[in-house]
Write a protein that holds these residues in place. Structure first.
Motif, PDB file in Angstrom:
ATOM      1  N   HIS A  34     -22.495  93.999  19.585  1.00  0.00           N
ATOM      2  CA  HIS A  34     -21.237  93.989  18.838  1.00  0.00           C
ATOM      3  C   HIS A  34     -20.052  93.837  19.792  1.00  0.00           C
ATOM      4  O   HIS A  34     -20.216  93.837  20.997  1.00  0.00           O
ATOM      5  CB  HIS A  34     -21.072  95.295  18.053  1.00  0.00           C
ATOM      6  N   GLY A  35     -18.872  93.727  19.217  1.00  0.00           N
ATOM      7  CA  GLY A  35     -17.672  93.862  20.018  1.00  0.00           C
ATOM      8  C   GLY A  35     -16.886  92.598  20.260  1.00  0.00           C
ATOM      9  O   GLY A  35     -17.259  91.485  19.875  1.00  0.00           O
ATOM     10  N   LEU A  36     -15.789  92.818  20.943  1.00  0.00           N
ATOM     11  CA  LEU A  36     -14.772  91.796  21.113  1.00  0.00           C
ATOM     12  C   LEU A  36     -15.221  90.564  21.895  1.00  0.00           C
ATOM     13  O   LEU A  36     -14.848  89.448  21.536  1.00  0.00           O
ATOM     14  CB  LEU A  36     -13.546  92.428  21.790  1.00  0.00           C
ATOM     15  N   PRO A  37     -15.996  90.671  22.983  1.00  0.00           N
ATOM     16  CA  PRO A  37     -16.338  89.445  23.726  1.00  0.00           C
ATOM     17  C   PRO A  37     -17.006  88.385  22.860  1.00  0.00           C
ATOM     18  O   PRO A  37     -16.691  87.195  22.978  1.00  0.00           O
ATOM     19  CB  PRO A  37     -17.294  89.963  24.816  1.00  0.00           C
ATOM     20  N   GLN A  64     -21.690  86.931  10.470  1.00  0.00           N
ATOM     21  CA  GLN A  64     -22.975  86.248  10.617  1.00  0.00           C
ATOM     22  C   GLN A  64     -22.950  85.265  11.787  1.00  0.00           C
ATOM     23  O   GLN A  64     -23.949  85.104  12.505  1.00  0.00           O
ATOM     24  CB  GLN A  64     -23.329  85.510   9.324  1.00  0.00           C
ATOM     25  N   GLU A  65     -21.811  84.618  11.997  1.00  0.00           N
ATOM     26  CA  GLU A  65     -21.699  83.719  13.154  1.00  0.00           C
ATOM     27  C   GLU A  65     -21.775  84.516  14.452  1.00  0.00           C
ATOM     28  O   GLU A  65     -22.388  84.066  15.421  1.00  0.00           O
ATOM     29  CB  GLU A  65     -20.397  82.925  13.074  1.00  0.00           C
ATOM     30  N   CYS A  66     -21.150  85.661  14.473  1.00  0.00           N
ATOM     31  CA  CYS A  66     -21.234  86.531  15.656  1.00  0.00           C
ATOM     32  C   CYS A  66     -22.682  86.951  15.906  1.00  0.00           C
ATOM     33  O   CYS A  66     -23.153  86.974  17.052  1.00  0.00           O
ATOM     34  CB  CYS A  66     -20.359  87.772  15.475  1.00  0.00           C
ATOM     35  N   ARG A  67     -23.386  87.273  14.851  1.00  0.00           N
ATOM     36  CA  ARG A  67     -24.789  87.689  14.968  1.00  0.00           C
ATOM     37  C   ARG A  67     -25.647  86.557  15.540  1.00  0.00           C
ATOM     38  O   ARG A  67     -26.468  86.785  16.438  1.00  0.00           O
ATOM     39  CB  ARG A  67     -25.317  88.138  13.600  1.00  0.00           C
ATOM     40  N   ALA A  83     -13.563  92.825  13.717  1.00  0.00           N
ATOM     41  CA  ALA A  83     -14.463  92.599  12.572  1.00  0.00           C
ATOM     42  C   ALA A  83     -15.935  92.725  12.937  1.00  0.00           C
ATOM     43  O   ALA A  83     -16.751  93.080  12.090  1.00  0.00           O
ATOM     44  CB  ALA A  83     -14.204  91.213  11.978  1.00  0.00           C
ATOM     45  N   TRP A  84     -16.303  92.426  14.207  1.00  0.00           N
ATOM     46  CA  TRP A  84     -17.720  92.363  14.555  1.00  0.00           C
ATOM     47  C   TRP A  84     -18.137  93.686  15.186  1.00  0.00           C
ATOM     48  O   TRP A  84     -17.923  93.929  16.381  1.00  0.00           O
ATOM     49  CB  TRP A  84     -17.984  91.203  15.500  1.00  0.00           C
ATOM     50  N   GLY A  85     -18.706  94.542  14.364  1.00  0.00           N
ATOM     51  CA  GLY A  85     -19.158  95.836  14.832  1.00  0.00           C
ATOM     52  C   GLY A  85     -19.601  96.691  13.666  1.00  0.00           C
ATOM     53  O   GLY A  85     -19.672  96.235  12.524  1.00  0.00           O
ATOM     54  N   VAL A 109     -13.546  98.945  13.095  1.00  0.00           N
ATOM     55  CA  VAL A 109     -14.920  99.050  13.594  1.00  0.00           C
ATOM     56  C   VAL A 109     -14.958 100.025  14.752  1.00  0.00           C
ATOM     57  O   VAL A 109     -13.953 100.299  15.416  1.00  0.00           O
ATOM     58  CB  VAL A 109     -15.494  97.681  14.035  1.00  0.00           C
ATOM     59  N   LEU A 110     -16.148 100.548  14.998  1.00  0.00           N
ATOM     60  CA  LEU A 110     -16.326 101.520  16.071  1.00  0.00           C
ATOM     61  C   LEU A 110     -16.233 100.864  17.447  1.00  0.00           C
ATOM     62  O   LEU A 110     -16.674  99.729  17.647  1.00  0.00           O
ATOM     63  CB  LEU A 110     -17.691 102.201  15.938  1.00  0.00           C
ATOM     64  N   ASP A 111     -15.654 101.603  18.357  1.00  0.00           N
ATOM     65  CA  ASP A 111     -15.700 101.253  19.776  1.00  0.00           C
ATOM     66  C   ASP A 111     -17.150 100.928  20.152  1.00  0.00           C
ATOM     67  O   ASP A 111     -18.068 101.685  19.827  1.00  0.00           O
ATOM     68  CB  ASP A 111     -15.193 102.478  20.556  1.00  0.00           C
ATOM     69  N   VAL A 112     -17.375  99.793  20.837  1.00  0.00           N
ATOM     70  CA  VAL A 112     -18.756  99.439  21.185  1.00  0.00           C
ATOM     71  C   VAL A 112     -19.388 100.478  22.109  1.00  0.00           C
ATOM     72  O   VAL A 112     -20.622 100.569  22.189  1.00  0.00           O
ATOM     73  CB  VAL A 112     -18.849  98.048  21.845  1.00  0.00           C
TER      74      VAL A 112
END
Length: 980
Positions: free
Chosen positions: A104-107, A133-136, A519-521, A587-590
C-alpha cells in the motif's frame, strides 16, 4: 631420471575430481535453483523440522516496497536474512522464513498518478475502487519481479506463499488491529502540526522523511512593543522607553509570519534595550530606533542589519519581569489592505525552548506550524486563540488571505514557490524587516517525492501513546511504558547501539499520526457522529458488531469494500441511522500496515510462531524509526509487548571511496550486474566479509578482492574432493590411533566449531567467515595440506594416509555445512561432487556434532611450539630459494639449533623434516652459530642451511641416501614399499 628408470606418476595417489577450478557461477547457479525447486527443498526442510520435533526459529521479514528493481541495499539485507535462517536451520532448528511485501501507500499511488498525468487523465475523475485496482495490479507486477530477483540471490523461503499487505486477509487483520486502538481508547482525532508534504498532499511520519541540505530564506523581523494584551491581565505600567521599541525575531520560514500569534523569550537570559545612533545608506533600521535583543546575540543582529559597532549603543538592561509586562504588534498590523487580519496584539511570554545560541533571543510562534509552540499553547489552554488555517493541502495560502492568498510555499515540482518572497517583500514595504539573508541547513524532505516538507496544522487521527490501556499490563499500562520495558527486558539488540537509538526515539516521540489523505491503503475503519466534537464522549462509534461486519467484508472482498456504494449502510446495519454518522476515508499510515504484520504472519499462519513473537527482526539502521519502531508501538498496543526477541541492524552501502551511491555520480552497484559478472555467491561472500553492522563499501576493486578470496577457498575444497575420491568407511581411522598432526587438526576443529556456532547465533557472519577462511588458508592449505600431500600421494595404504583421509572427510562435512549458509551455490556444488543425486543437497544437512573429546589443550600447546620453529625453518629456506641456491625445499637438510629444551623435545618427538618438507633435518641444543638464520619473532631458534645428501627419489622427490638401493629403481625405501 635415466632411460632405465620407470615413470612412477601413475603409481601416485594424485587427487581425482571433476570439480572444476573455474566456478562458472553466473551460468551454473540457475541450475541449482532449478534443482532446489524441483526437489521442493524448502518444504522438505519444514517436514524434517516437524518429524524431528525441532525447536522453531522464525525470522520475520520486514517487507520491502513493491515498486522497483532491487538495489544493492536489498541484496545486502536479504542475504543477511538468508544467512541467519540457513545457519539456524543447520544448527538444529526448524528455521522458517516467510518473505513479504509492503504493497500500500503513496509511492505506488504516485506512480499511477504519473501514468494518469502522461495520459492527460485526472485521478479525481476515476472511481476510487478502479484507482485502487490499478494500484493493486501495479504492486502485483513488482512483487513477481522482485520475487525472482530475490530468489536469484539464493535466498530460501516460502516464495510460493509470501505475505502481502494487500492480501484480503492481511487487510482484514490490519483493520482489526486498528479497531483495537479504536476500542481501547488510544485513538483520537486532533488538530496539531504534522509533517506535511504539499507535493503529495498528505501527512508524513518521521520514518517517511529524510534530511537533505536546503537553502532557505532567513529574516530578522520587528514586532513593536504595545501597552495592552488581549491574552492576560498584564500590568499597564510599562516604562515609556520600551514603548515603541521593537522585539526582533529570526526565522528561516518567512511563510509562517502571516500565521504568527505570539513571540516568546527565555526567562533566564540577559536582555538589553539597544538604540541605533546612525545608519548607512541602505538599511532597514532608522536612527533613533530601539530594539530589544539578547545581549549575547545583539552584535550579530546589528551586523546582519549592516550596522557597524559605531552605529548602535546599549541603553540599559531589560529584566524578565519587564518583559512579562509587554505585548506586541504584528509587523503587518494596520497595513493598508490587511482587512484587520493581523491587528490583534500578539502574546508575549517566557518559554523553555528558547535559546541564546543563534537568532535574537526571541522566537516567533506560529503554533499551527511548530510543535513546540503548539504544545506550549495547548498546555496553556489557549489553542483556540492561536491556531490558524492559512495553509491549504497543496501548500498554498488560503485564497482570502490578504496580500498572500493563493501563493504557494513550494512550486508543483518541490522548488521554491512565491510565498516566501511575497512575505519578505511585504514586510519590507511596511517597515517590518530589519535584515534578511540565506542559510544552508539540513531540512526534512519526503523520501518519496524528494521535495521539502512543511509543518502544518491539520486534523489527523492519532494513537495516544501515554493513555492507560486496558488488558495485560505486565510490561506497563501505556504504549510508551510497554515499549520502553520491552526494550530493556525483552529484546536483545545487535549491535547494542540499536537499543539506545530505539529507546531514545520512543522515549521522546509524540503521539503516532495514523492517518494519510490518500486512496491506496487500508482505511481507518471508523465512524464519527455528525455534529459532535472530537472531544465529545460519543464522537467515535465503538461497536464490536459493526467492527466485525467490516472485518468479515474485508476478509471476503478486501479493503475495497469500504469504498463501494452503500458501504456505510452495510456496516452500520439496522442498529444505527446512517444519516447520523460520517464515514472516515483517510487511509492508515503504511507503517501501521507493516507494524501489524506480526498479527497476520506470526500469529495467523501455520508457519508462524506459537506465541506470535518473532525470534528476529533484521533491517537497516534507519528502521529504528521505521519498522522496528512501528512494530513496537503496534505490538505494545495490541499484545502488550514487542513482537520480537532480537533486533539486528545493518548499515548503509557506500561506494569504494565511502560516498553515498547515486545515479548522478555513476557509482551505483546493481546486484543484477554483479551476478552476471561474478555470480550471486560472490555477492553473498562480500556480505559475509564486511562488517554489515556499520556502513559498508562495495565497488569493482573490492569485488575483485572478494573473488580472489573465493578462488582460494574453492581450491581448498577442490583439494579435499580430489583427495577423498577413493575414500571409504573401511579406511577410517579412530582419532586415538591417528598421528599427532591429525589429532591437532581435530583439536582445531573443536575450537573452530565453537567459534562458528557462536558467531552464527550472534549473527556475526564476518567473524564466522574470517575464522573459517583463516583456518582454510593458514592451518590447512599452508600447513596441514602442504605437509600431508606427500603422505596422501606417496604412502599407499599406510595408517598415516588413511588417518589423513579420515581427517579430510571430517573436514569436508564441517566446512561444507559451516559455509553453506554463506556460499549456498558453491557448497551445493562441492557436496554434489561427492554425494550426487536428485534428492541430495548440502542444505538438507546439519552441522555435524564435534566431539569434545577431540579437544586437547596440551597437544595444541606443543604444536604451537612446533609451528613457531617451523616458521623459522621455512623462512630460512625461502631465502635460499630466492637466491636460487635450491629450487625446492626437498633439496635442503638444515641444521636447527634450539635453545629451549621443551621445544627441542617437542621437535624430536615428531618427524620435523616431514613437517618442514625437507629431505632431512638435524636438531641440536648446541649454541646458535653467528651465521645461522634467525626469525625475530621466533626467539631461540637458529637455522643453518645444508643441502640434502643422496639421490632424488623419482617418485616422492625426496633426496635420500638410500635411493637406488631397493628393488624398484630410482626410489627410496618408503616408495619401494608402496610399490610392493
Amino acid at each position: 631420471m635415466t632411460d632405465q628408470t620407470p615413470d612412477y606418476k601413475d603409481t601416485l595417489n594424485l587427487p581425482q575430481t571433476d570439480f572444476p577450478m573455474r566456478a562458472g557461477l553466473p551460468k551454473r547457479e540457475p541450475e541449482w535453483l532449478a534443482k532446489w525447486e524441483a526437489m521442493n527443498l524448502y518444504d522438505r526442510l519444514r517436514e524434517k523440522g516437524r518429524t524431528e520435533g525441532r525447536p522453531s526459529f522464525v525470522l520475520h521479514d520486514g517487507p520491502p516496497y513493491a515498486n522497483g528493481h532491487l538495489h544493492i541495499g536489498h541484496a545486502l539485507n536479504k542475504t543477511i536474512k538468508d544467512m541467519i535462517v540457513r545457519s539456524h536451520q543447520m544448527m538444529g532448528y526448524d528455521s522458517r522464513y516467510v518473505p513479504g511485501w509492503d504493497c500500500h501507500g503513496l509511492p505506488i499511488e504516485w506512480k499511477i498518478e504519473e501514468q494518469y498525468r502522461k495520459k492527460g487523465k485526472n485521478k479525481d475523475d476515476v472511481p476510487v475502487v478502479d484507482f485502487r485496482q490499478e494500484c493493486r495490479r501495479f504492486a502485483e507486477g513488482w512483487v513477481d519481479i522482485q520475487r525472482e530477483e530475490f530468489k536469484r540471490l539464493g535466498v530460501t523461503g516460502n516464495w510460493d506463499d509470501p505475505y502481502l499487505t494487500m492480501n484480503f486477509h492481511a487487510e482484514a487483520v490490519i483493520a482489526e488491529e486498528f479497531q483495537k486502538f479504536l476500542m481501547n481508547g488510544s485513538l483520537y482525532q486532533g488538530s496539531k502540526p504534522v509533517m506535511w508534504s504539499p507535493i503529495e498532499q498528505t501527512a508524513l511520519a518521521e520514518a517517511e522523511v529524510e534530511y537533505h541540505d536546503k537553502e532557505s530564506f532567513t529574516i530578522w523581523v520587528k514586532f513593536r512593543v504595545a501597552a495592552a494584551s488581549d491574552f492576560t491581565d498584564k500590568s499597564a505600567c510599562i516604562d515609556t522607553d520600551l514603548l515603541g521599541a521593537n522585539v526582533v525575531i529570526w526565522t528561516t520560514t518567512p511563510w509562517t509570519i502571516p500565521s504568527n500569534k505570539a513571540v516568546v523569550y527565555g526567562a533566564d537570559y540577559a536582555y538589553g534595550l539597544y538604540e541605533v545612533t546612525d545608519t548607512p545608506e541602505e538599511c532597514w533600521a532608522t536612527k533613533g530606533e530601539r530594539f530589544l535583543l539578547a545581549d549575547k546575540l545583539a552584535a550579530d543582529v546589528f551586523t546582519r542589519a549592516r550596522l557597524s559597532d559605531a552605529m548602535w549603543k546599549r541603553v540599559r538592561d531589560v529584566t524578565a519581569d519587564e518583559l512579562a509586562t509587554l505585548s506586541l504588534q504584528h509587523p503587518l498590523a494596520g497595513a493598508e489592505g490587511g482587512q484587520g487580519e493581523w491587528d490583534d496584539l500578539r502574546d508575549f511570554r517566557a518559554a523553555d525552548f528558547v535559546t541564546d545560541e543563534e537568532g535574537t533571543g526571541f522566537v516567533h510562534c506560529a503554533p499551527s506550524h511548530g510543535m513546540e509552540e503548539y504544545e506550549l499553547y495547548r498546555d496553556l489552554g489557549m489553542l483556540d486563540q492561536v491556531i490558524t488555517y492559512n495553509v491549504l493541502d497543496d501548500g498554498s495560502f488560503r485564497p482570502d488571505l490578504p496580500f498572500f492568498g493563493g501563493k504557494y510555499i513550494l512550486n508543483r515540482k518541490g522548488g521554491e514557490g512565491e510565498a516566501n518572497k511575497a512575505v519578505i517583500d511585504k514586510l519590507a514595504s511596511v517597515g517590518g524587516l530589519l535584515a534578511r539573508g540565506k542559510i544552508k541547513h539540513s531540512y526534512p524532505h519526503s523520501w518519496r517525492s524528494k521535495a521539502p516538507v512543511i509543518y502544518r496544522n491539520t486534523p489527523q487521527w492519532f494513537a495516544a501513546i501515554d493513555v492507560p490501556l486496558g488488558g495485560d499490563d505486565t510490561y506497563g499500562k501505556t504504549i510508551r511504558t510497554r515499549a520502553l520495558t520491552s526494550i530493556d527486558d525483552l529484546v536483545k539488540f545487535t549491535p547494542q547501539s540499536g537499543r539506545n537509538r530505539l529507546y531514545s526515539m520512543i522515549e521522546s516521540r509524540p503521539d503516532w499520526v495514523l492517518s494519510r489523505q490518500r486512496a491506496w491503503g487500508v482505511p481507518l475503519t471508523c465512524f464519527t457522529r455528525k455534529g459532535a466534537l472530537p472531544t465529545d464522549e460519543n464522537f467515535l462509534l465503538r461497536d464490536p458488531k459493526v467492527n466485525q461486519r467490516i472485518v468479515d467484508a474485508f476478509e471476503a472482498e478486501g479493503a475495497d469494500a469500504w469504498y463501494k456504494d452503500g458501504a456505510k449502510e452495510r456496516f452500520l446495519g439496522t442498529d444505527y441511522n446512517p444519516d447520523d454518522w460520517e464515514q472516515v476515508f483517510d487511509v492508515l499510515d503504511v507503517w501501521f500496515d507493516s507494524g501489524s504484520t506480526h498479527a497476520f504472519v506470526l500469529r495467523d499462519r501455520e508457519d508462524g510462531t506459537e506465541d506470535g513473537i518473532a525470534d528476529v527482526y533484521m533491517e537497516g539502521t534507519d528502521q529504528h524509526r521505521g519498522w522496528f519502531h512501528s512494530s513496537m508501538l503496534q505490538g505494545c498496543a495490541t499484545i502488550g509487548r514487542a513482537p520480537y526477541r532480537n533486533v539486528v541492524t545493518h548499515g548503509f552501502t557506500l561506494d569504494e571511496k565511502g560516498n553515498k551511491m547515486s545515479k548522478s555520480l555513476g557509482n551505483t552497484i546493481v546486484p543484477e550486474e554483479v551476478i552476471k559478472q561474478y555470480g550471486a555467491d560472490i555477492l553473498r561472500l562480500w556480505v559475509a566479509q564486511t562488517d554489515y553492522m556499520a556502513d559498508q563499501r562495495i565497488g569493482p576493486e573490492i569485488l575483485k578482492g572478494v573473488a580472489d578470496s573465493y578462488r582460494r577457498l574453492r581450491n581448498t575444497m577442490r583439494f579435499m574432493l580430489g583427495s577423498l575420491a577413493d575414500f571409504s568407511q573401511k579406511d577410517r581411522v579412530a582419532p586415538e590411533d591417528m598421528p599427532e598432526l591429525e589429532r591437532w587438526v581435530l583439536h582445531r576443529l573443536t575450537e573452530l566449531d565453537a567459534t562458528v556456532q557462536k558467531g552464527y547465533r550472534s549473527f556475526d557472519f564476518q567473524g564466522v567467515f574470517s575464522a573459517i577462511f583463516n583456518f582454510c588458508t593458514v592451518d590447512l592449505s599452508a600447513f596441514y595440506f602442504d605437509i600431508r600431500k606427500d603422505v596422501l600421494y606417496c604412502d599407499g595404504e599406510s595408517t598415516r594416509a588413511h588417518a589423513a583421509r579420515t581427517v579430510l572427510d571430517i573436514l569436508f562435512h564441517r566446512l561444507t555445512t559451516w559455509l553453506a549458509p554463506i556460499l549456498v551455490f558453491t557448497m551445493e556444488d562441492v557436496w554434489l561432487s561427492r554425494f550426487p543425486g536428485e534428492d541430495s543437497s548440502v542444505h538438507m544437512q546439519d552441522v555435524p556434532e564435534t566431539p569434545e573429546a577431540w579437544r586437547d589443550e596440551d597437544l595444541a600447546a606443543k604444536w604451537t611450539m612446533i609451528r613457531r620453529a617451523r616458521r623459522a625453518v621455512t623462512a630460512a629456506l625461502e631465502i635460499q630459494r630466492a637466491d636460487k641456491v635450491i629450487g625446492a625445499s626437498l633439496e635442503a637438510a638444515p641444521v636447527v639449533h634450539v635453545r629451549d629444551e621443551a621445544m627441542l623435545a617437542a621437535l624430536k618427538s615428531v618427524d620435523f623434516a616431514d613437517l618442514c618438507i625437507t629431505s632431512a633435518i638435524s636438531l641440536t641444543h648446541d649454541p646458535i652459530p653467528q651465521e645461522a638464520f634467525r626469525l625475530p619473532e621466533v626467539e631461540g631458534v637458529g637455522v643453518v642451511f645444508e643441502k640434502a645428501d643422496g639421490e632424488k627419489c623419482q617418485r616422492c622427490w625426496k633426496i635420500l641416501p638410500d635411493v637406488g638401493t631397493h628393488a624398484h629403481p630410482g626410489v627410496c625405501g618408503r616408495c619401494d614399499a608402496a610399490l610392493g
